[in-house]
Design a protein around this motif. Structure first.
Motif, PDB file in Angstrom:
ATOM      1  N   ILE A 416      43.017  41.017 -13.766  1.00  0.00           N
ATOM      2  CA  ILE A 416      43.061  41.530 -12.396  1.00  0.00           C
ATOM      3  C   ILE A 416      43.948  40.638 -11.522  1.00  0.00           C
ATOM      4  O   ILE A 416      44.716  41.119 -10.663  1.00  0.00           O
ATOM      5  N   THR A 417      43.863  39.318 -11.749  1.00  0.00           N
ATOM      6  CA  THR A 417      44.683  38.377 -10.977  1.00  0.00           C
ATOM      7  C   THR A 417      46.169  38.641 -11.206  1.00  0.00           C
ATOM      8  O   THR A 417      46.984  38.601 -10.269  1.00  0.00           O
ATOM      9  N   LEU A 418      46.531  38.934 -12.453  1.00  0.00           N
ATOM     10  CA  LEU A 418      47.930  39.249 -12.751  1.00  0.00           C
ATOM     11  C   LEU A 418      48.366  40.525 -12.037  1.00  0.00           C
ATOM     12  O   LEU A 418      49.489  40.630 -11.514  1.00  0.00           O
ATOM     13  N   LEU A 419      47.494  41.533 -11.987  1.00  0.00           N
ATOM     14  CA  LEU A 419      47.832  42.785 -11.308  1.00  0.00           C
ATOM     15  C   LEU A 419      47.940  42.584  -9.795  1.00  0.00           C
ATOM     16  O   LEU A 419      48.811  43.167  -9.126  1.00  0.00           O
ATOM     17  N   VAL A 420      47.017  41.729  -9.252  1.00  0.00           N
ATOM     18  CA  VAL A 420      47.059  41.468  -7.812  1.00  0.00           C
ATOM     19  C   VAL A 420      48.377  40.797  -7.433  1.00  0.00           C
ATOM     20  O   VAL A 420      48.954  41.038  -6.359  1.00  0.00           O
ATOM     21  N   SER A 421      48.865  39.943  -8.314  1.00  0.00           N
ATOM     22  CA  SER A 421      50.126  39.246  -8.011  1.00  0.00           C
ATOM     23  C   SER A 421      51.308  40.199  -7.935  1.00  0.00           C
ATOM     24  O   SER A 421      52.362  39.851  -7.397  1.00  0.00           O
ATOM     25  N   ASN A 431      43.841  39.530  -2.505  1.00  0.00           N
ATOM     26  CA  ASN A 431      45.051  38.725  -2.572  1.00  0.00           C
ATOM     27  C   ASN A 431      44.864  37.663  -3.656  1.00  0.00           C
ATOM     28  O   ASN A 431      43.794  37.544  -4.263  1.00  0.00           O
ATOM     29  N   MET A 432      45.866  36.850  -3.876  1.00  0.00           N
ATOM     30  CA  MET A 432      45.824  35.852  -4.955  1.00  0.00           C
ATOM     31  C   MET A 432      44.758  34.776  -4.697  1.00  0.00           C
ATOM     32  O   MET A 432      44.113  34.287  -5.640  1.00  0.00           O
ATOM     33  N   THR A 433      44.542  34.426  -3.431  1.00  0.00           N
ATOM     34  CA  THR A 433      43.533  33.392  -3.132  1.00  0.00           C
ATOM     35  C   THR A 433      42.137  33.850  -3.553  1.00  0.00           C
ATOM     36  O   THR A 433      41.372  33.111  -4.185  1.00  0.00           O
ATOM     37  N   VAL A 434      41.800  35.102  -3.215  1.00  0.00           N
ATOM     38  CA  VAL A 434      40.486  35.642  -3.595  1.00  0.00           C
ATOM     39  C   VAL A 434      40.366  35.755  -5.118  1.00  0.00           C
ATOM     40  O   VAL A 434      39.330  35.410  -5.707  1.00  0.00           O
ATOM     41  N   ALA A 435      41.405  36.216  -5.776  1.00  0.00           N
ATOM     42  CA  ALA A 435      41.360  36.365  -7.240  1.00  0.00           C
ATOM     43  C   ALA A 435      41.181  35.016  -7.937  1.00  0.00           C
ATOM     44  O   ALA A 435      40.421  34.890  -8.910  1.00  0.00           O
ATOM     45  N   GLN A 436      41.885  33.997  -7.432  1.00  0.00           N
ATOM     46  CA  GLN A 436      41.726  32.670  -8.026  1.00  0.00           C
ATOM     47  C   GLN A 436      40.326  32.114  -7.787  1.00  0.00           C
ATOM     48  O   GLN A 436      39.771  31.416  -8.643  1.00  0.00           O
TER      49      GLN A 436
END
Length: 574
Positions: A416-421, A431-436
């Motif tokens: 999901i983090t890769l898709l959000v990026s 956003n990337m901050t929330v995913a991380q």
């Protein structure tokens, strides 16, 4: 003042030499004299013959360093504890042994009295001699400040090890006689009660007789304190180190003998708890078994969801070829005079080669999960139909499965983090901050779960045991989960189980080949190792009986360690 001190030292030396000459003479007399009287032992001196002056420290001189002051206090503790110990030994003889020997009618036979108080007199003589030498050393303490060489000279003799070894080896038998007499002879029980009430400290006979077993550990603690307060270069330091080595070696030997004696007593107690007609009773009384480990463990039962259903303390016995679990009925006591030991109810026993250790997350190990139905001990039986579960729940609560779920979730969140990026717009909470943050949170949960698994595995002993086959003939195994008192205990159980199973292999059981009635060869447990095999021929048609003497270096009961015996073995030549 100096003349008085010199006269005291001369008197102590004369007393010590006279006692040693008498002891030496009586020791030779015992060795060469009547060997049938086992109660005479190594020495035969009446207690009243030895009246050593009580060791007493003089007034503390001025100008002592703090370490010298501490050393004087430790010496005072040694003198006080030794005096108390000698008085306890005298009480055993004067308050218990002598009245029982003189009592009419007898509350305890003379033969049983000899067994109960075996070697107490000799131990008293050893410490009476030590007390004489200690008095001399205390009188000159301020000028010499040496005590270590006295311990080396007094307790490095083989005579001391012999009498204490005999006492320790006999302790279990002595307590067994006392327990049986308390249950079967009211006069003896009443005698023990009266003696305890009349004693100034209300110490029981058992409390007095256990003191010789505790004596050397007490000496070691006192000498360790003395060594800590002895500076380098002090003339007593090397002697103290030698004394500690001697006492620790002696204590280790006695502890090992006590451990072996306790193991024999545990097997005897377990045997008494089993029906005389059962196959287990025959196995336990066959004389082929050794107790390797015995400990109270907590058996736990878990449900299908890994929840704890119930727990119960079990006394688990690891023998050299079987595992036995018993339920203790508690320690019985007779008016708090003598502990009788626990009564056991055997819950299950199984042959050791069929016992398997299963760790958390182990994928089946050496057993076949597809062909073996696994049940939990104490849980409801699984149905015989196809509804039975093959999954082993290693609770609580499904820690390993939960860790796998977290790992899968982390892999999804990373995708999901890769898709959000790849998003072009800006969105709140996406956003990337929330995913991380999601990834970091899952990683923290995984670390916590790994610690829980590690902690659960430290003290959780899982054993897979064979059960009775189901109606279709399919073998059923059941899982028993024990909680050990500490992580080291679990490691000990796993290692002992593994080594015991290795010891049962045929190549690790050498011995004489003894054909039985079925003409099958078997290797007895206690026997010499066969070094070679030589064919023999005879010109006669008749069979010949061949006999031989073989030295068997195993300790004989009641004789101490290091003594062998001669055994006879024979074979038939045809």
């Amino acid at each position: 003042m100096k003349a008085a001190k010199s006269g005291t030292k001369d008197g102590l030396e004369k007393t010590r030499m006279a006692v040693m000459r008498k002891v030496s003479f009586l020791h030779r007399k015992d060795v060469l004299g009547d060997s049938e009287e086992e109660d005479m032992g190594l020495l035969e001196v009446s207690v009243s013959d030895i009246k050593p002056p009580a060791p007493e420290l003089g007034p503390m001189p001025d100008g002592l360093s703090p370490q010298q002051v501490v050393r004087r206090h430790i010496l005072g503790s040694i003198v006080q504890s030794e005096g108390s110990y000698v008085e306890s030994l005298k009480r055993i003889l004067q308050d218990y042994r002598n009245p029982l020997m003189e009592m009419e009618p007898k509350a305890l036979s003379a033969r049983k009295c000899q067994v109960v108080f075996f070697r107490v007199k000799e131990i008293l003589h050893c410490h009476s001699m030590f007390q004489i030498a200690l008095s001399s050393r205390v009188a000159e303490w301020d000028s010499t400040e040496k005590i270590g060489d006295l311990f080396v000279a007094s307790f490095s003799k083989s005579m001391v090890l012999d009498v204490y070894s005999d006492y320790v080896n006999n302790f279990t038998s002595a307590m067994s006689i006392i327990k049986k007499a308390c249950l079967t002879k009211p006069a003896f029980l009443e005698f023990l009660k009266r003696r305890q009430v009349c004693s100034p400290d209300r110490v029981t006979l058992y409390g007095l007789m256990v003191k010789p077993i505790q004596r050397f550990p007490q000496f070691i603690l006192l000498l360790q304190d003395m060594l800590k307060n002895t500076p380098r270069g002090h003339p007593d330091r090397l002697s103290l180190q030698l004394a500690l080595t001697e006492l620790e070696t002696l204590a280790e030997k006695l502890n090992e003998q006590k451990r072996l004696a306790d193991q024999v007593a545990e097997i005897q107690q377990l045997t008494k708890s089993v029906s005389d007609r059962s196959s287990l009773n025959k196995l336990l009384t066959s004389g082929q078994r050794q107790l390797l480990l015995c400990e109270t463990l907590t058996e736990t039962v878990y449900g299908d969801r890994g929840q704890l259903i119930k727990s119960k303390e079990r006394r688990v016995f690891l023998l050299n070829d079987m595992l036995v679990s018993g339920l203790g009925r508690g320690w019985l006591e007779i008016s708090s005079l003598v502990p009788l030991g626990p009564k056991y109810v055997v819950k299950w026993n199984t042959a050791l080669p069929q016992v398997q250790v299963v760790e958390v997350g182990q994928d089946g190990g050496t057993y076949d999960k597809d062909n073996v139905l696994i049940q939990h001990a104490g849980a409801k039986k699984a149905p015989a139909s196809g509804q039975a579960h093959n999954k082993v729940y290693l609770g609580p609560p499904r820690l390993f499965q939960e860790l796998q779920d977290l790992q899968k979730d982390l892999a999804v969140v990373e995708q999901i983090t890769l898709l959000v990026s790849t998003l072009h717009g800006t969105y709140q909470n996406l956003n990337m901050t929330v995913a991380q943050d999601w990834c970091l949170a899952l990683q923290r949960l995984m670390r916590v779960k790994e610690e829980e698994i590690h902690s659960a595995n430290k003290c959780r002993l899982r054993l897979l045991l064979p059960g009775k086959p189901d109606k279709s003939g399919r073998p059923i195994s059941f899982m028993v989960v024990f909680i050990t008192p500490n992580p080291l205990s679990k490691i000990s159980w796993v290692n002992r189980l593994h080594l015991a199973k290795i010891g049962l292999r045929e190549e690790n059981q050498p011995g004489w080949l003894c054909p039985d009635e079925d003409k099958k060869s078997k290797a007895p447990f206690w026997c010499p190792i066969l070094a070679c095999c030589t064919p023999a021929f005879s010109s006669r048609a008749l069979s010949l009986q061949l006999g031989a003497l073989v030295h068997h270096p195993s300790p004989s009961p009641g004789r101490g360690s290091g003594q062998g015996r001669w055994g006879h073995t024979g074979g038939v030549l045809g």
